[in-house]
Design a protein around this motif. Sequence first.
Motif, PDB file in Angstrom:
ATOM      1  N   TYR A 116      -4.333   2.498 -45.004  1.00 38.94           N
ATOM      2  CA  TYR A 116      -4.562   2.704 -43.572  1.00 38.94           C
ATOM      3  C   TYR A 116      -3.789   3.917 -43.050  1.00 38.94           C
ATOM      4  N   ALA A 117      -3.729   4.959 -43.858  1.00 40.63           N
ATOM      5  CA  ALA A 117      -3.051   6.187 -43.438  1.00 40.63           C
ATOM      6  C   ALA A 117      -3.779   6.811 -42.254  1.00 40.63           C
ATOM      7  N   GLU A 118      -3.015   7.454 -41.382  1.00 38.40           N
ATOM      8  CA  GLU A 118      -3.614   8.154 -40.252  1.00 38.40           C
ATOM      9  C   GLU A 118      -4.538   9.248 -40.770  1.00 38.40           C
ATOM     10  N   GLN A 119      -5.708   9.376 -40.125  1.00 35.43           N
ATOM     11  CA  GLN A 119      -6.726  10.335 -40.560  1.00 35.43           C
ATOM     12  C   GLN A 119      -6.744  11.577 -39.665  1.00 35.43           C
ATOM     13  N   PRO A 120      -7.003  12.763 -40.233  1.00 35.73           N
ATOM     14  CA  PRO A 120      -7.057  13.049 -41.664  1.00 35.73           C
ATOM     15  C   PRO A 120      -5.674  12.920 -42.298  1.00 35.73           C
ATOM     16  N   ILE A 121      -5.631  12.639 -43.580  1.00 34.62           N
ATOM     17  CA  ILE A 121      -4.379  12.285 -44.255  1.00 34.62           C
ATOM     18  C   ILE A 121      -3.574  13.531 -44.590  1.00 34.62           C
ATOM     19  N   GLN A 122      -2.378  13.586 -44.051  1.00 27.64           N
ATOM     20  CA  GLN A 122      -1.464  14.673 -44.382  1.00 27.64           C
ATOM     21  C   GLN A 122      -0.643  14.305 -45.619  1.00 27.64           C
ATOM     22  N   GLU A 123      -0.153  15.308 -46.308  1.00 29.25           N
ATOM     23  CA  GLU A 123       0.632  15.079 -47.520  1.00 29.25           C
ATOM     24  C   GLU A 123       1.869  14.235 -47.247  1.00 29.25           C
ATOM     25  N   SER A 124       2.395  14.306 -46.032  1.00 29.01           N
ATOM     26  CA  SER A 124       3.593  13.551 -45.662  1.00 29.01           C
ATOM     27  C   SER A 124       3.334  12.047 -45.562  1.00 29.01           C
ATOM     28  N   SER A 125       2.076  11.619 -45.662  1.00 26.41           N
ATOM     29  CA  SER A 125       1.748  10.193 -45.608  1.00 26.41           C
ATOM     30  C   SER A 125       2.096   9.455 -46.898  1.00 26.41           C
ATOM     31  N   LEU A 126       2.382  10.189 -47.953  1.00 25.78           N
ATOM     32  CA  LEU A 126       2.699   9.571 -49.240  1.00 25.78           C
ATOM     33  C   LEU A 126       3.868   8.592 -49.108  1.00 25.78           C
ATOM     34  N   LEU A 127       3.683   7.393 -49.644  1.00 26.30           N
ATOM     35  CA  LEU A 127       4.702   6.331 -49.684  1.00 26.30           C
ATOM     36  C   LEU A 127       5.092   5.798 -48.304  1.00 26.30           C
TER      37      LEU A 127
END
Length: 316
Positions: A116-127
């Motif tokens: 459920y990562a915020e869209q569009p997914i930024q690289e900082s969403s990892l983990l």
Amino acid sequence: MLDRSARLYIAGRRGLAGSAISRAAEAAGFTDVVGATSAKVDLRDRTAVFDHLLEVRPHALVLAAAKVGGIVANDTYPADFLSENLRIQTNVLDAAHAAGVGRLLFLGSSCIYPKYAEQPIQESSLLTGALEPTNDAYAVAKIAGIMAVQSARKQYGLPWISAMPTNLYGPGDNFHPTHSHVLPALIRRFHEARENGTDQVVLWGTGTPRREFLHVDDLGRAIIHLLDHYDDPQTINVGTGTDLTIRELADTVADVVGYTGEIVQDTTRPDGTPRKLLDTSRINALGWEPRIELREGITDTYRWFLDHHTEARLGT
């Protein structure tokens, strides 16, 4: 920019991504592009990998080899996906360091990001959240690969990088009826339905999840561009920046293939992640943009399927 005469090794050179990266490298002027087949070097065999890379000693390496599959395969064989990918990655990265590989790119997957990562997914969403459970084992293996690259940078000072592509498709894809990804699976199903005169095709899920698709030849150009212009510990997304629903994808594939029957959604089947669109602003800022429109790419892929549909890779 990498020396075009230096040896470039592509692990997984015969695969969907690896073959496209090879084509892009040769088109970009690389004169010494190498890579062994799985029959020659089993990347799960640590001794074999070390012996091979110590003999070949490439200047740069792209790790595009992986055990891959669609939602059914990932959900059915999670232990295999986790174990085999961890072994492939650890063996190749450790052997690359031992062989003195100065420049390396690890190819991951957008499934590393939270469901459920915020869209569009930024690289900082990892983990930052829980993974999609149907492919979490594969995702964890890929996250481990990113961490391995970051650790090599930190401990050894190496300019190693990782890139996360969105859903890939194109010539050379896997069209197995149960183990393939959604786009090639749709091509095969609609083709067979048309050939057999089937008046109805059933698709899994609601058809509402949104997905982004990148032609492998666009990926190949992106990888060469990153090897030339990117050097940062943070992974970088590779995608188109646009998406569509699975039902819209199915309608497009059906139209390209020429299937005119009914498409029915089996809503008892899983949808997977509701949306997975990558933020590609960082790679775009480096001067790379995709060139191949989706319908054009699907047409190209279907043409390849028609020319190769009797091959073993298509499954039974």
